[in-house]
Every structure is written in C-alpha cells, then in structure tokens.
Design a protein around this motif. Sequence first.
Motif, PDB file in Angstrom:
ATOM      1  N   GLU A  40       0.847  -1.191   0.000  1.00 21.66           N
ATOM      2  CA  GLU A  40       0.000   0.000   0.000  1.00 21.66           C
ATOM      3  C   GLU A  40       0.881   1.238   0.000  1.00 21.66           C
ATOM      4  O   GLU A  40       1.868   1.313   0.741  1.00 21.66           O
ATOM      5  CB  GLU A  40      -0.925  -0.007   1.218  1.00 21.66           C
ATOM      6  N   LYS A 115      -6.027   6.546  -9.161  1.00 20.34           N
ATOM      7  CA  LYS A 115      -6.953   7.112  -8.177  1.00 20.34           C
ATOM      8  C   LYS A 115      -6.767   8.621  -8.056  1.00 20.34           C
ATOM      9  O   LYS A 115      -7.748   9.372  -7.950  1.00 20.34           O
ATOM     10  CB  LYS A 115      -6.750   6.438  -6.821  1.00 20.34           C
ATOM     11  N   GLU A 354     -11.181  -2.379  -2.824  1.00 22.56           N
ATOM     12  CA  GLU A 354     -10.959  -1.922  -1.452  1.00 22.56           C
ATOM     13  C   GLU A 354     -10.627  -3.137  -0.603  1.00 22.56           C
ATOM     14  O   GLU A 354     -11.345  -4.140  -0.640  1.00 22.56           O
ATOM     15  CB  GLU A 354     -12.195  -1.209  -0.898  1.00 22.56           C
ATOM     16  N   LYS A 356     -10.445  -5.543   2.415  1.00 23.22           N
ATOM     17  CA  LYS A 356     -11.289  -5.831   3.577  1.00 23.22           C
ATOM     18  C   LYS A 356     -10.387  -6.190   4.766  1.00 23.22           C
ATOM     19  O   LYS A 356     -10.194  -7.354   5.110  1.00 23.22           O
ATOM     20  CB  LYS A 356     -12.273  -6.947   3.234  1.00 23.22           C
TER      21      LYS A 356
END
Length: 368
Positions: A40, A115, A354, A356
């Motif tokens: 990330e 994004k 996304e 979880k």
Amino acid sequence: MGFERIPIQRVTASAYVIPTDCPEADGTITWTSTTMVLAEVTAGDGRGLGFSYADASAAAVIQRVLAKEILGLDAMDTHAAWLAMIRSVRNMGRPGIASTAIAAMDTALWDLKAKLLGVSLARLLGPCRDRIALYGSGGFTSYSLEKLQEQLGTWSRQGLRAVKMKVGTEPTADAMRVSAARGAIGSEVELFVDANGAYTRKQALELAEAFAADHVTWFEEPVSSDDLEGLRLLRDRAPAAMRIAAGEYSYDVPYVRRMLEAQAVDVQQVDATRCLGITGFMQAGALCAAHMIPMSAHTSPSIHVHPCCALPAMLNLEYFHDHARLEHMLFDGVLDPVDGSLAPAFDRPGLGLEFKRADAKRFAVQGG
C-alpha cells in the motif's frame, strides 16, 4: 500548464496466508494454502494497493529495501519509481522474491496514480477493448473424477468458453482424466491441459497425441518452461490444433524475450504479480506484439483485467480457482465473469478494489 507535485509519503506491506478450500496438486507440487503479499502506497489524499502471490518474505523486501527508494518521489512518476526499485535489488538478485515484491509495489503505484487522476487503471493505460475472454482454471490432480467434472462442468454451464485442468501427477491416468473432463463440458467448450513441466519430452509428445482425441487445444508447460528446446520441439510436433503455452514463471522481460526468440510457444504467458508489475506486463505485451505471438495473463484476475484491456496482443485471462476465491474473500469490488469474459469497472478509480482489512486480519502472518 504546470502540475503540482504529489510526493509519496508512506509505504506499508503485509502478508496473508489463506487455506485452500481443499488440498490441491498439480504435476509437480502439492499445496494447502495461498500466500498474498499486499503493498500500500500513500500520496496526497490517495492510497494505492497492489498485491502478488508470493512468499511472505516479499513483504520484508518491500519494507526494508523498496520503500526507501520511492518515498518522496512524485506519485505520477511510475516509471522512475520502477527503475529505482529495479536498481535497488541488483545485489540481492532480482528474479524470484525481489521481482514479486517489485510487482506488488508497481501495481500499487499504478493504482495510486489512477486514483489521484480519478480514472480506472484500464482507462489510464488506454484500452483497446472493454473486456477480456476468460478460461476457468483448476481441475487439480488431487481432485476425484467427480469433483473434476463438477468444477469444469459448472464453468461451462456458466458461459466460460474454455476450461483448464492439471495433468502430470500420474501420466498413465491422464488420458482417462482428460476424457472425463471432455464428457463433463461437452463439445463446444475448449479444453486446456497444464502439466506444470511434469513430463519428459517423449512423454509429452505421446500424450499430446492422446489428448488430441478429446480435442485439447492448449497444452501448457508440457515440459519445464526452462527447456526452451523441448518446448520448441513440442510446438513443432504437436497436433496442429494444439497450442503450446508457457511463460508464467517469467520474472523479468528479458526472460520473455528469450522465450519468444526461441520460438518456444504458440501463446506467451505472463504474470504481472511476478514479472515486475503492471510496467513489466505492459513491456511484455509490446514484445509479444512485435513477435506476432498472442499473450495470455496468468491468474490474478482482479489485477490483470486492466492491462489485458489495454494490450492488442492479449488473447485471454486465466480465471484461476484459488485466486478468484481469495480475491472475493479479501477485497470489495471484485468482479464476476459475464458471458465468458471479465470487464473492468471503468466507473471506479484505479483497480476498483478496497481491501477488507477486518476480514483479512485473521490470515495475517506479517503486518496487517
């Protein structure tokens, strides 16, 4: 016209081990779990994610080596970040774990960039199609005949126009298993087989003839993918309607080039989660187009659907049982096949996924 610089501020990595729904095997190994390494990357008000299916040690490479190379770089400069990461692993050895770590990071950087720009990754890469053909993939050699037929038959009834099964654990039983699979899917669905390099050259030649009786049109890794001469032999000698495919273990683009130059395959497989991410995958696609050889994406459907829609040379995308199941478990936004193909969500930015986090926590072995 100027653009404001958006520096990369934070990098995290984590690893998760998810049990399979039953023991699985192919022609060379057995397994009971799949490990996913998640990267990330944060810049501005955006956070990108990328992942690879690799050993958990890839997460440590991201944290200890790759993160410091890209912190502070402009999030728009995906190629500069990719080159910096390539240089940073020179002395540890790039093929293998380091390549999978770079792959997860590169995909996260492309997801972040899309994004920040407010577009889907497929749109950012420049689509030439709006969907990619799928083939169902599973049919493990650990399955009973009944389970093999049920899985492949279900995919055919759901509209997938091709399915793939594993062979090679018991070569003497493979022709019988292939016939059982053909009986389950009918005559209109293509049948692929994957030996994962389990056969010798002579075994593969003999079984290619046997499989042709059940109209097998794809023979994957009949011999080791490192045996380029053997693959070329099979390509030259196999029945004309049977394509030879290999390349899923390409950890860099030069490996793809060597396979293409050896004229070893009818279909070149590439995996963005191994072959240095979206950047490496797109480079491989250009090579395939230059050699006039179609390219197939190996597994990881939620990642591959985007670059698959942007590369003219793409033939299909592997809808692998383990990864399709795992991606539904760990991500919101995962898409399902429609009419035998998969289409990216053009109305969602980036990969459209996304994580979880709460659902994944129980599987965490590093970070998370």
